[in-house]
Motif scaffolding. Structure first.
Motif, PDB file in Angstrom:
ATOM      1  N   LEU A   1      -5.465  -1.759  -3.975  1.00  0.00           N
ATOM      2  CA  LEU A   1      -4.915  -1.618  -5.330  1.00  0.00           C
ATOM      3  C   LEU A   1      -3.548  -2.296  -5.451  1.00  0.00           C
ATOM      4  N   SER A   2      -2.752  -2.259  -4.387  1.00  0.00           N
ATOM      5  CA  SER A   2      -1.416  -2.870  -4.443  1.00  0.00           C
ATOM      6  C   SER A   2      -1.502  -4.390  -4.590  1.00  0.00           C
ATOM      7  N   ARG A   3      -2.605  -4.980  -4.145  1.00  0.00           N
ATOM      8  CA  ARG A   3      -2.799  -6.423  -4.305  1.00  0.00           C
ATOM      9  C   ARG A   3      -3.336  -6.767  -5.692  1.00  0.00           C
TER      10      ARG A   3
ATOM     11  N   GLY B   1       0.803  -1.213   0.000  1.00  0.00           N
ATOM     12  CA  GLY B   1       0.000   0.000   0.000  1.00  0.00           C
ATOM     13  C   GLY B   1       0.836   1.263   0.000  1.00  0.00           C
ATOM     14  N   TYR B   2       1.933   1.237   0.733  1.00  0.00           N
ATOM     15  CA  TYR B   2       2.807   2.401   0.795  1.00  0.00           C
ATOM     16  C   TYR B   2       3.409   2.716  -0.582  1.00  0.00           C
ATOM     17  N   HIS B   3       3.843   1.662  -1.296  1.00  0.00           N
ATOM     18  CA  HIS B   3       4.397   1.859  -2.644  1.00  0.00           C
ATOM     19  C   HIS B   3       3.314   2.393  -3.589  1.00  0.00           C
ATOM     20  N   ALA B   4       2.119   1.861  -3.457  1.00  0.00           N
ATOM     21  CA  ALA B   4       0.995   2.335  -4.286  1.00  0.00           C
ATOM     22  C   ALA B   4       0.723   3.813  -3.996  1.00  0.00           C
TER      23      ALA B   4
ATOM     24  N   LYS C   1       0.954  -1.476 -14.093  1.00  0.00           N
ATOM     25  CA  LYS C   1      -0.503  -1.346 -14.219  1.00  0.00           C
ATOM     26  C   LYS C   1      -1.045  -0.282 -13.271  1.00  0.00           C
ATOM     27  N   LEU C   2      -0.426  -0.159 -12.125  1.00  0.00           N
ATOM     28  CA  LEU C   2      -0.837   0.865 -11.162  1.00  0.00           C
ATOM     29  C   LEU C   2      -0.569   2.268 -11.721  1.00  0.00           C
ATOM     30  N   ILE C   3       0.570   2.423 -12.395  1.00  0.00           N
ATOM     31  CA  ILE C   3       0.882   3.706 -13.047  1.00  0.00           C
ATOM     32  C   ILE C   3      -0.216   4.041 -14.057  1.00  0.00           C
ATOM     33  N   HIS C   4      -0.616   3.064 -14.833  1.00  0.00           N
ATOM     34  CA  HIS C   4      -1.672   3.283 -15.833  1.00  0.00           C
ATOM     35  C   HIS C   4      -3.029   3.529 -15.169  1.00  0.00           C
TER      36      HIS C   4
END
Length: 198
Positions: free
Chosen positions: A49-51, A3-6, A57-60
């Motif tokens: 979202l991180s899971r 989560g922190y990275h997200a 894909k998170l960037i997108h």
């Protein structure tokens, strides 16, 4: 990915689209601390979202929502916007061809797409984008090919800053799009065909 990275990716992209910060240059990292993230009431969204997504894909996911609304809150971001964005991305060449054909059918020359009107107040490409006739990605792809947006930004008479804000968004989106390999030759061919095969 956690989560922190997200959250870091979200913060970097939010800054990217609302300030002079370049998320690509700084590899989607910000100075935000883990304990700051832990105190956020909305951290559940980032954990979830991180899971679901890897970093790319998170960037997108964040980009798709932030180009719609640069001030979007994480809880308001939607899969629907992301899915529409991915659908456009999967058919970039076809979409560019359709948008260029539309502009050509309206009897605009390619030069007219990249320059201002005679009184320097409008640009047909930006007007078509605003009216929803063409896609954001098409304008960015043309800028990747001929680099016209910075010149357009300085040439347009824009006392309210409406065109400047749109051009800034497009240029920031361009930095994200340039991270992925693009079929440059195929894209150029589509543009040329739209304006020469009439």
């Amino acid at each position: 990915m956690n989560g922190y990275h997200a959250y870091q990716i979200y913060q970097s992209l939010k800054l990217h689209f609302t300030s002079d910060y370049d998320a690509v240059k700084y590899n989607f990292k910000t100075a935000v601390r883990q304990d700051t993230f832990e105190r956020r009431r909305d951290r559940y969204f980032f954990e979830k979202l991180s899971r679901r997504f890897d970093k790319e894909k998170l960037i997108h996911y964040f980009t798709s929502n932030l180009i719609q609304n640069p001030n979007a809150w994480i809880g308001d971001m939607s899969d629907e916007i992301y899915n529409a964005y991915i659908a456009r991305y999967d058919k970039l060449t076809y979409m560019l061809s359709q948008d260029m054909n539309l502009m050509s059918d309206k009897e605009y020359s390619f030069d007219q797409l990249c320059t201002t009107s005679d009184d320097n107040t409008t640009n047909v490409f930006l007007e078509s984008l605003r009216s929803g006739e063409i896609q954001l990605e098409s304008v960015v792809l043309v800028d990747i090919m001929v680099n016209f947006l910075n010149r357009l930004k300085s040439d347009l008479s824009d006392p309210l800053g409406i065109n400047k804000d749109l051009i800034d968004l497009l240029l920031k989106y361009k930095l994200i799009m340039l991270r992925s390999p693009l079929p440059h030759n195929k894209l150029k061919e589509k543009v040329l065909n739209s304006f020469t095969n009439k």
